[in-house]
Motif scaffolding. Structure first.
Motif, mmCIF file in Angstrom:
data_model
loop_
_atom_site.group_PDB
_atom_site.id
_atom_site.type_symbol
_atom_site.label_atom_id
_atom_site.label_comp_id
_atom_site.label_asym_id
_atom_site.label_seq_id
_atom_site.Cartn_x
_atom_site.Cartn_y
_atom_site.Cartn_z
ATOM 1 N N LEU A 26 4.673 2.373 1.578
ATOM 2 C CA LEU A 26 5.688 2.944 0.710
ATOM 3 C C LEU A 26 6.187 4.264 1.272
ATOM 4 C CD1 LEU A 26 7.181 2.634 -2.032
ATOM 5 C CD2 LEU A 26 5.305 3.907 -3.064
ATOM 6 N N MET A 27 5.280 5.056 1.802
ATOM 7 C CA MET A 27 5.634 6.368 2.358
ATOM 8 C C MET A 27 6.487 6.229 3.623
ATOM 9 S SD MET A 27 4.370 8.483 0.226
ATOM 10 C CE MET A 27 4.436 10.040 1.070
ATOM 11 N N LYS A 28 6.397 5.117 4.314
ATOM 12 C CA LYS A 28 7.157 4.898 5.544
ATOM 13 C C LYS A 28 8.581 4.415 5.283
ATOM 14 C CE LYS A 28 3.035 3.520 8.084
ATOM 15 N NZ LYS A 28 2.361 2.388 8.724
ATOM 16 N N LEU A 29 8.877 4.064 4.042
ATOM 17 C CA LEU A 29 10.205 3.532 3.734
ATOM 18 C C LEU A 29 11.265 4.621 3.892
ATOM 19 C CD1 LEU A 29 9.495 1.387 0.541
ATOM 20 C CD2 LEU A 29 9.835 0.577 2.886
ATOM 21 N N GLY A 30 12.397 4.214 4.365
ATOM 22 C CA GLY A 30 13.521 5.136 4.506
ATOM 23 C C GLY A 30 14.802 4.403 4.196
ATOM 24 N N ARG A 31 15.924 5.123 4.388
ATOM 25 C CA ARG A 31 17.229 4.536 4.128
ATOM 26 C C ARG A 31 17.404 3.280 4.986
ATOM 27 N NH1 ARG A 31 22.260 8.236 3.816
ATOM 28 N NH2 ARG A 31 22.211 7.695 1.640
ATOM 29 N N PRO B 44 0.833 -1.204 0.000
ATOM 30 C CA PRO B 44 0.000 0.000 0.000
ATOM 31 C C PRO B 44 0.869 1.257 0.000
ATOM 32 C CG PRO B 44 -0.461 -1.408 1.919
ATOM 33 C CD PRO B 44 0.691 -1.991 1.198
ATOM 34 N N VAL B 45 0.321 2.335 -0.500
ATOM 35 C CA VAL B 45 1.036 3.609 -0.561
ATOM 36 C C VAL B 45 1.495 4.028 0.840
ATOM 37 C CG1 VAL B 45 0.829 6.064 -1.135
ATOM 38 C CG2 VAL B 45 -0.147 4.333 -2.662
ATOM 39 N N ALA B 46 0.679 3.765 1.860
ATOM 40 C CA ALA B 46 1.037 4.153 3.227
ATOM 41 C C ALA B 46 2.349 3.480 3.642
ATOM 42 C CB ALA B 46 -0.085 3.761 4.192
#
Length: 130
Positions: free
Chosen positions: A70-75, A66-68
């Motif tokens: 995806l938005m939480k992904l970081g380095r 989900p986009v949510a």
């Protein structure tokens, strides 16, 4: 009934006239030479096409999220893919799967990957998209 030493009139005629048999052979040879020249010409005309660059991609796998998320992904985040270690990867040329293979480390440079092809994927004979 033919006896062992009877002569067939057709073979006798060609045996007595070597030019007839050579002429027939020469005609076949000329046809083969003409076809070979035509094929060579056709292959020579492909030279410009053979230089066209194509995009080759190797698909290691994919994931759906989900986009949510995806938005939480970081380095440092890890996205699990649908392919497992050891499964063949797909080789795609201009959006079409053409082969499968195994990921390898290129011998010349340990910092690069390559693909060892294990299977060439051919389209069905009547498939216009193949």
């Amino acid at each position: 009934m033919k006896q062992p030493f009877d002569i067939d009139p057709v073979s006798a005629a060609s045996a007595s006239d070597p030019l007839k048999t050579e002429g027939a052979s020469f005609g076949k040879l000329a046809d083969l030479a003409a076809r070979a020249a035509e094929e060579t010409s056709r292959l020579t005309n492909l030279e410009p096409i053979l230089r066209i660059p194509v995009t080759v991609q190797v698909l290691l796998g994919s994931a759906t999220m989900p986009v949510a998320d995806l938005m939480k992904l970081g380095r440092g985040a890890v996205i699990p893919l649908d392919h497992r270690v050891g499964e063949p990867v797909e080789v795609v040329v201009n959006g079409r799967i053409v082969a499968r293979g195994a990921v390898v480390v290129v011998e010349d440079e340990n910092s690069r990957f390559g693909v060892s092809l294990t299977e060439i994927v051919g389209g069905a004979a009547g498939d216009p998209d193949a």
